[in-house]
Design a protein around this motif. Sequence first.
Motif, PDB file in Angstrom:
ATOM      1  N   LYS A  43       0.897  -1.671   0.255  1.00 62.93           N
ATOM      2  CA  LYS A  43      -0.243   0.202  -0.223  1.00 62.93           C
ATOM      3  C   LYS A  43       0.838   1.279   0.034  1.00 62.93           C
ATOM      4  O   LYS A  43       0.727   2.115  -0.512  1.00 62.93           O
ATOM      5  CB  LYS A  43      -1.118  -0.252   0.684  1.00 62.93           C
ATOM      6  CG  LYS A  43      -2.260  -1.373   1.349  1.00 62.93           C
ATOM      7  CD  LYS A  43      -2.860  -0.797   0.176  1.00 62.93           C
ATOM      8  CE  LYS A  43      -4.037  -2.018   0.178  1.00 62.93           C
ATOM      9  NZ  LYS A  43      -5.228  -1.311  -0.929  1.00 62.93           N
ATOM     10  N   ASP A  48      -0.817   4.655  -1.257  1.00 59.55           N
ATOM     11  CA  ASP A  48      -2.071   5.028  -0.359  1.00 59.55           C
ATOM     12  C   ASP A  48      -1.765   4.742   1.674  1.00 59.55           C
ATOM     13  O   ASP A  48      -1.355   3.822   2.164  1.00 59.55           O
ATOM     14  CB  ASP A  48      -2.906   3.520  -0.883  1.00 59.55           C
ATOM     15  CG  ASP A  48      -4.283   4.006   0.240  1.00 59.55           C
ATOM     16  OD1 ASP A  48      -4.487   4.565   1.228  1.00 59.55           O
ATOM     17  OD2 ASP A  48      -4.986   3.289   0.207  1.00 59.55           O
ATOM     18  N   CYS A  49      -1.314   6.171   2.022  1.00 57.16           N
ATOM     19  CA  CYS A  49      -0.266   6.161   2.720  1.00 57.16           C
ATOM     20  C   CYS A  49      -1.150   5.801   4.508  1.00 57.16           C
ATOM     21  O   CYS A  49      -1.144   5.499   5.298  1.00 57.16           O
ATOM     22  CB  CYS A  49      -0.182   7.605   3.391  1.00 57.16           C
ATOM     23  SG  CYS A  49      -0.625   8.701   3.443  1.00 57.16           S
ATOM     24  N   ILE A  50      -2.958   5.828   3.825  1.00 60.31           N
ATOM     25  CA  ILE A  50      -3.303   5.501   5.160  1.00 60.31           C
ATOM     26  C   ILE A  50      -3.585   4.523   5.263  1.00 60.31           C
ATOM     27  O   ILE A  50      -3.895   3.779   6.458  1.00 60.31           O
ATOM     28  CB  ILE A  50      -5.264   6.161   5.268  1.00 60.31           C
ATOM     29  CG1 ILE A  50      -4.558   8.116   5.104  1.00 60.31           C
ATOM     30  CG2 ILE A  50      -5.886   5.218   5.960  1.00 60.31           C
ATOM     31  CD1 ILE A  50      -4.525   8.744   6.227  1.00 60.31           C
ATOM     32  N   GLU A  51      -3.829   3.766   4.510  1.00 62.20           N
ATOM     33  CA  GLU A  51      -4.101   1.767   4.429  1.00 62.20           C
ATOM     34  C   GLU A  51      -3.107   1.256   4.711  1.00 62.20           C
ATOM     35  O   GLU A  51      -2.750   0.802   5.464  1.00 62.20           O
ATOM     36  CB  GLU A  51      -4.448   1.630   3.538  1.00 62.20           C
ATOM     37  CG  GLU A  51      -5.110   0.008   3.204  1.00 62.20           C
ATOM     38  CD  GLU A  51      -6.496   0.241   4.115  1.00 62.20           C
ATOM     39  OE1 GLU A  51      -6.352  -1.207   4.701  1.00 62.20           O
ATOM     40  OE2 GLU A  51      -7.134   1.006   3.954  1.00 62.20           O
ATOM     41  N   GLU A  53      -0.677   3.065   6.982  1.00 61.49           N
ATOM     42  CA  GLU A  53      -0.026   2.768   8.451  1.00 61.49           C
ATOM     43  C   GLU A  53      -1.477   1.768   9.171  1.00 61.49           C
ATOM     44  O   GLU A  53      -0.884   1.362   9.953  1.00 61.49           O
ATOM     45  CB  GLU A  53      -1.106   4.840   9.244  1.00 61.49           C
ATOM     46  CG  GLU A  53      -1.086   4.571  10.214  1.00 61.49           C
ATOM     47  CD  GLU A  53       0.485   4.680  10.672  1.00 61.49           C
ATOM     48  OE1 GLU A  53       0.745   4.005  12.029  1.00 61.49           O
ATOM     49  OE2 GLU A  53       1.322   4.287  10.130  1.00 61.49           O
ATOM     50  N   ASN A  54      -2.878   1.068   8.360  1.00 63.25           N
ATOM     51  CA  ASN A  54      -3.673   0.870   9.134  1.00 63.25           C
ATOM     52  C   ASN A  54      -2.627  -0.842   9.434  1.00 63.25           C
ATOM     53  O   ASN A  54      -2.813  -1.064   9.777  1.00 63.25           O
ATOM     54  CB  ASN A  54      -4.443   1.116   8.330  1.00 63.25           C
ATOM     55  CG  ASN A  54      -5.760  -0.342   8.601  1.00 63.25           C
ATOM     56  OD1 ASN A  54      -6.360  -0.469  10.336  1.00 63.25           O
ATOM     57  ND2 ASN A  54      -6.045  -0.943   7.868  1.00 63.25           N
ATOM     58  N   TYR A  55      -2.419  -1.312   7.930  1.00 64.94           N
ATOM     59  CA  TYR A  55      -1.066  -2.914   8.864  1.00 64.94           C
ATOM     60  C   TYR A  55      -0.355  -2.108   9.073  1.00 64.94           C
ATOM     61  O   TYR A  55      -0.435  -3.263   9.598  1.00 64.94           O
ATOM     62  CB  TYR A  55      -0.292  -2.788   6.757  1.00 64.94           C
ATOM     63  CG  TYR A  55      -2.200  -3.228   5.953  1.00 64.94           C
ATOM     64  CD1 TYR A  55      -3.398  -4.289   5.995  1.00 64.94           C
ATOM     65  CD2 TYR A  55      -2.843  -2.920   4.434  1.00 64.94           C
ATOM     66  CE1 TYR A  55      -4.608  -4.081   5.506  1.00 64.94           C
ATOM     67  CE2 TYR A  55      -3.698  -3.100   4.211  1.00 64.94           C
ATOM     68  CZ  TYR A  55      -4.538  -4.061   3.983  1.00 64.94           C
ATOM     69  OH  TYR A  55      -5.309  -4.141   3.727  1.00 64.94           O
ATOM     70  N   TYR A  56       0.365  -0.906   9.240  1.00 65.93           N
ATOM     71  CA  TYR A  56       1.643  -1.131   9.893  1.00 65.93           C
ATOM     72  C   TYR A  56       1.198  -1.152  11.680  1.00 65.93           C
ATOM     73  O   TYR A  56       1.563  -1.944  12.228  1.00 65.93           O
ATOM     74  CB  TYR A  56       2.089   0.280   9.912  1.00 65.93           C
ATOM     75  CG  TYR A  56       3.072   0.169   8.618  1.00 65.93           C
ATOM     76  CD1 TYR A  56       4.376  -0.880   8.579  1.00 65.93           C
ATOM     77  CD2 TYR A  56       4.069   0.850   7.769  1.00 65.93           C
ATOM     78  CE1 TYR A  56       5.051  -1.173   7.294  1.00 65.93           C
ATOM     79  CE2 TYR A  56       4.064   1.575   6.667  1.00 65.93           C
ATOM     80  CZ  TYR A  56       4.912  -0.251   6.510  1.00 65.93           C
ATOM     81  OH  TYR A  56       5.947  -0.076   5.263  1.00 65.93           O
ATOM     82  N   GLN A  57      -0.028  -1.197  12.080  1.00 68.77           N
ATOM     83  CA  GLN A  57      -0.407  -1.457  13.214  1.00 68.77           C
ATOM     84  C   GLN A  57      -0.598  -2.605  13.261  1.00 68.77           C
ATOM     85  O   GLN A  57      -0.289  -2.982  14.457  1.00 68.77           O
ATOM     86  CB  GLN A  57      -1.551   0.337  13.328  1.00 68.77           C
ATOM     87  CG  GLN A  57      -1.180   0.891  13.160  1.00 68.77           C
ATOM     88  CD  GLN A  57      -2.635   1.960  13.208  1.00 68.77           C
ATOM     89  OE1 GLN A  57      -3.342   2.247  13.899  1.00 68.77           O
ATOM     90  NE2 GLN A  57      -2.525   3.737  13.684  1.00 68.77           N
TER      91      GLN A  57
END
Length: 80
Positions: A43, A48-51, A53-57
Amino acid sequence: MNRPQSRSIHSKRSANTDLRGSADMARSAKQRYDHYIALAREKALAGDCIEAENYYQHAEHYFRSAAALAPSAQKVDQPQ
């Protein structure tokens, strides 16, 4: 109406987990960590930096889970 008190499923599950089960859970957490890191990188490369970041979390959660389970997993894997 009062509901009867019962132990949660999670407390029963953790009470019955032996060292071999902990090793399996640590291995599974590591696999999920790797999976979410791969998704996050994909991503991020797509912009897609928002998605990402979600996956990194999500990956961080499994990283912490694997780290918490690692000491019991090492006990099983060490030769006697």
